[in-house]
Design a protein around this motif. Structure first.
Motif, mmCIF file in Angstrom:
data_model
loop_
_atom_site.group_PDB
_atom_site.id
_atom_site.type_symbol
_atom_site.label_atom_id
_atom_site.label_comp_id
_atom_site.label_asym_id
_atom_site.label_seq_id
_atom_site.Cartn_x
_atom_site.Cartn_y
_atom_site.Cartn_z
ATOM 1 N N HIS A 2 6.141 -7.356 -0.215
ATOM 2 C CA HIS A 2 4.865 -7.822 0.342
ATOM 3 C C HIS A 2 5.086 -8.315 1.776
ATOM 4 O O HIS A 2 4.322 -7.991 2.694
ATOM 5 C CB HIS A 2 4.300 -8.978 -0.489
ATOM 6 C CG HIS A 2 3.669 -8.562 -1.781
ATOM 7 N ND1 HIS A 2 2.996 -7.379 -1.935
ATOM 8 C CD2 HIS A 2 3.579 -9.210 -2.984
ATOM 9 C CE1 HIS A 2 2.528 -7.294 -3.174
ATOM 10 N NE2 HIS A 2 2.881 -8.390 -3.833
ATOM 11 N N ALA A 3 6.154 -9.104 1.955
ATOM 12 C CA ALA A 3 6.450 -9.680 3.271
ATOM 13 C C ALA A 3 6.801 -8.580 4.275
ATOM 14 O O ALA A 3 6.410 -8.647 5.450
ATOM 15 C CB ALA A 3 7.592 -10.684 3.143
ATOM 16 N N ALA A 4 7.535 -7.572 3.813
ATOM 17 C CA ALA A 4 7.916 -6.470 4.701
ATOM 18 C C ALA A 4 6.685 -5.712 5.186
ATOM 19 O O ALA A 4 6.587 -5.337 6.361
ATOM 20 C CB ALA A 4 8.870 -5.528 3.973
ATOM 21 N N ILE A 5 5.732 -5.469 4.271
ATOM 22 C CA ILE A 5 4.501 -4.745 4.638
ATOM 23 C C ILE A 5 3.643 -5.594 5.575
ATOM 24 O O ILE A 5 3.039 -5.072 6.523
ATOM 25 C CB ILE A 5 3.725 -4.347 3.380
ATOM 26 C CG1 ILE A 5 4.494 -3.250 2.628
ATOM 27 C CG2 ILE A 5 2.318 -3.862 3.709
ATOM 28 C CD1 ILE A 5 3.971 -2.943 1.249
ATOM 29 N N ASP A 6 3.611 -6.911 5.336
ATOM 30 C CA ASP A 6 2.877 -7.793 6.243
ATOM 31 C C ASP A 6 3.468 -7.738 7.647
ATOM 32 O O ASP A 6 2.742 -7.792 8.658
ATOM 33 C CB ASP A 6 2.908 -9.240 5.733
ATOM 34 C CG ASP A 6 2.056 -9.421 4.479
ATOM 35 O OD1 ASP A 6 1.175 -8.567 4.231
ATOM 36 O OD2 ASP A 6 2.286 -10.404 3.736
ATOM 37 N N GLY A 7 4.806 -7.618 7.706
ATOM 38 C CA GLY A 7 5.474 -7.560 9.012
ATOM 39 C C GLY A 7 5.348 -6.211 9.688
ATOM 40 O O GLY A 7 5.389 -6.119 10.925
ATOM 41 N N ASP A 8 5.206 -5.162 8.905
ATOM 42 C CA ASP A 8 5.097 -3.809 9.475
ATOM 43 C C ASP A 8 4.214 -2.958 8.558
ATOM 44 O O ASP A 8 4.703 -2.298 7.646
ATOM 45 C CB ASP A 8 6.491 -3.182 9.602
ATOM 46 C CG ASP A 8 6.451 -1.817 10.280
ATOM 47 O OD1 ASP A 8 5.336 -1.379 10.670
ATOM 48 O OD2 ASP A 8 7.515 -1.188 10.428
ATOM 49 N N PRO A 9 2.895 -2.959 8.771
ATOM 50 C CA PRO A 9 1.951 -2.242 7.905
ATOM 51 C C PRO A 9 2.124 -0.722 7.892
ATOM 52 O O PRO A 9 1.529 -0.053 7.051
ATOM 53 C CB PRO A 9 0.582 -2.619 8.498
ATOM 54 C CG PRO A 9 0.825 -3.854 9.291
ATOM 55 C CD PRO A 9 2.206 -3.718 9.828
ATOM 56 N N GLU B 237 13.917 5.942 10.886
ATOM 57 C CA GLU B 237 12.736 6.526 11.499
ATOM 58 C C GLU B 237 11.615 5.503 11.629
ATOM 59 O O GLU B 237 10.655 5.723 12.365
ATOM 60 C CB GLU B 237 12.261 7.723 10.670
ATOM 61 C CG GLU B 237 13.281 8.856 10.646
ATOM 62 C CD GLU B 237 12.792 10.020 9.800
ATOM 63 O OE1 GLU B 237 11.565 10.165 9.665
ATOM 64 O OE2 GLU B 237 13.616 10.771 9.284
ATOM 65 N N CYS B 238 11.686 4.431 10.882
ATOM 66 C CA CYS B 238 10.579 3.482 10.861
ATOM 67 C C CYS B 238 10.642 2.493 12.023
ATOM 68 O O CYS B 238 9.656 1.854 12.348
ATOM 69 C CB CYS B 238 10.570 2.708 9.554
ATOM 70 S SG CYS B 238 10.267 3.782 8.144
ATOM 71 N N GLY B 239 11.801 2.327 12.595
ATOM 72 C CA GLY B 239 11.918 1.389 13.702
ATOM 73 C C GLY B 239 11.588 -0.031 13.298
ATOM 74 O O GLY B 239 10.875 -0.739 14.004
ATOM 75 N N VAL B 240 12.086 -0.469 12.155
ATOM 76 C CA VAL B 240 11.738 -1.786 11.641
ATOM 77 C C VAL B 240 12.392 -2.868 12.474
ATOM 78 O O VAL B 240 13.468 -2.689 13.032
ATOM 79 C CB VAL B 240 12.172 -1.920 10.169
ATOM 80 C CG1 VAL B 240 11.392 -0.962 9.309
ATOM 81 C CG2 VAL B 240 13.662 -1.695 10.018
ATOM 82 N N ASN B 241 11.748 -4.024 12.528
ATOM 83 C CA ASN B 241 12.371 -5.145 13.221
ATOM 84 C C ASN B 241 13.317 -5.863 12.272
ATOM 85 O O ASN B 241 13.404 -5.537 11.082
ATOM 86 C CB ASN B 241 11.304 -6.088 13.791
ATOM 87 C CG ASN B 241 10.383 -6.626 12.702
ATOM 88 O OD1 ASN B 241 10.844 -7.005 11.626
ATOM 89 N ND2 ASN B 241 9.085 -6.657 12.975
#
Length: 504
Positions: free
Chosen positions: A61-68, A30-34
């Motif tokens: 941390h890196a994941a949140i920076d990439g997709d807040p 559902e998040c549509g992450v890259n």
């Protein structure tokens, strides 16, 4: 390759719903992450499962920076924070998860747990009620209902605790607060309230323990640091008091009460440190003066008066002023009958005064409270030897000098007595024999007490001229006849004086 770690099993025990539910939600895509975010999430998940928390945290941390807006990343990071014991950091992440996905019951349930531990009962109850209304799983429903019941019980206990405190029933208030704090372990306000109760009940150490916890749980808690400092001060622990008031001033350098208290503690601390340095240097008279200043500086706290007198007692004893030492030590022991330091120092003063029975009594009393103290054991043995010795020949008594007499005093006393008891002064045969014995004792006393090594042996309870007290036996070199002393000049002490006497 990620190595397994011991934290993974702990994570499963503490947070049984977290990883399973995250996986289910994540599989829904559902998040549509890259791709990069997905890579960070997967690697972080493996590191988390292996217990490599710091590395896992970096990945999230890196994941949140990439997709807040990725709620999975926030949730997993919250999981790491909780595993690291950083609940304050986890709470905002859980709140962000709920903002991004309102029906994420696992996050809401976990946030409710944290809010309950923080004592935020209304907010915790709201989370548990919303979980129950959100079509939860059976396990979630059971857990939410259980925690809601517990939160309601905490509300009731808190109301009772506040009522008891307002009624000045501090014992009852403590009992209620004990039960609440078993659940609401991170509630700073309740810990501060229990600290107040402990203070009222005279349980100062327990109050300090609660206030220390509160100072960590609540940011910029200058009031807690101030109270801890004043409590340590009242206990006589000036060093810890100074340390805690400095923490207060680090948070607020203009804090009026902390600054005023800091000046008082610093002044007292400086006096005590100076006095102790003088004691180490053997400057006992100056140290006594400093401790008298301590008592004048803080007359309102009895602990400083007792501790100052205890150290003054020690100084008099070490400075070989037994009369003063016995007087001050006795004052301390009237206030604190079990004060081991005062008992030891008074015992040493009694030894100087040749009050051996009293010294033994003090050493035995001290030993009851500290069986393993070598100084006490050696002091007791010495006092017992000296008592036994006093019942035999006492060289100090023979010369009529104190045990702490200087060498000049010993020589002076010896010359006077040797002149008085020289056998040539007596014509009567019986009196001459008595004088001969007396003269030999006087000469023996001078020989022992003017020789540092022999005197030390005697002071330790061993007669260096007594064959019985010498290991290996042997004769007594001073058990001689009067004839062996004839021709001996008892008045030649190595000084500038030479005496020649003619007797009719």
């Amino acid at each position: 390759m990620v190595a397994p770690g011991p934290v993974s099993s702990r994570l499963g025990a503490v947070f049984p719903l977290l990883l399973v539910l995250v996986d289910l939600q994540y599989e829904g895509a559902e998040c549509g992450v890259n791709a990069d975010v997905e890579k960070h999430l997967e690697l972080g998940k493996k590191l988390l499962a292996a217990g490599q928390l710091a590395d896992a945290l970096s990945q999230f941390h890196a994941a949140i920076d990439g997709d807040p807006d990725n709620y999975i990343a926030y949730y997993r990071r919250a999981t790491v924070f909780l595993a690291m014991g950083k609940s304050k950091a986890a709470l905002p992440d859980l709140t962000r998860v709920i903002e991004l996905k309102m029906d994420f019951t696992a996050a809401r349930l976990q946030r409710g747990h944290l809010l309950l531990k923080q004592g935020k009962l209304d907010e915790a109850e709201d989370d548990f009620k919303k979980v129950l209304k959100s079509n939860p799983s059976d396990s979630e429903e059971k857990e939410a209902q259980s925690q809601l019941t517990r939160a309601d019980e905490m509300q009731r206990l808190r109301s009772q605790a506040l009522g008891a405190f307002e009624s000045s029933d501090y014992t009852a208030a403590i009992a209620f607060l004990d039960k609440i704090l078993e659940v609401c372990v991170w509630d700073a306000d309740l810990r501060e309230l229990r600290a107040e109760c402990f203070i009222k009940e005279g349980e100062t150490r327990k109050a300090i323990s609660d206030l220390k916890a509160a100072s960590k749980l609540k940011n910029d808690n200058t009031e807690a640091f101030y109270k801890i400092s004043t409590l340590y001060y009242q206990l006589g622990d000036h060093e810890l008091s100074l340390s805690e008031v400095r923490e207060c001033l680090k948070l607020d350098q203009d804090h009026k009460r902390c600054f005023a208290h800091y000046k008082q503690v610093k002044k007292l601390n400086k006096l005590i440190e100076s006095a102790e340095e003088l004691i180490r240097d053997g400057r006992y008279t100056d140290a006594i003066s400093k401790y008298e200043s301590v008592m004048k500086t803080e007359p309102g706290v009895a602990e400083y008066t007792v501790r100052s007198k205890e150290r003054i007692c020690h100084c008099f004893s070490k400075d070989e002023k037994p009369v003063e030492a016995i007087r001050i030590c006795s004052e301390v022991l009237q206030m604190e009958p079990d004060n081991v330091n005062a008992l030891k120092d008074r015992a040493e003063a009694y030894l100087i005064e040749e009050m051996y029975d009293e010294a033994i009594q003090d050493y035995e009393a001290a030993q009851e409270h500290n069986e393993n103290d070598q100084q006490i054991r050696e002091g007791l043995e010495k006092a017992q030897r000296l008592l036994k010795q006093s019942q035999k020949r006492d060289y100090y008594k023979i010369l009529g000098v104190k045990r702490n007499a200087k060498k000049q005093e010993i020589i002076k006393a010896y010359r006077k007595l040797a002149l008085q008891w020289h056998p040539d002064n007596f014509q009567n045969e019986e009196e001459k024999k008595k004088a001969e014995k007396k003269f030999i004792d006087i000469a023996a006393a001078k020989e022992v007490l003017s020789d540092p090594e022999m005197r030390k042996k005697f002071d330790d309870g061993e007669d260096p001229l007594d064959a019985e007290s010498q290991q290996g036996g042997g004769g007594n070199p001073f058990h001689r006849s009067w004839n062996s002393w004839q021709g001996f000049n008892p008045f030649s002490s190595g000084g500038p004086f030479r005496f020649k006497f003619h007797f009719n």
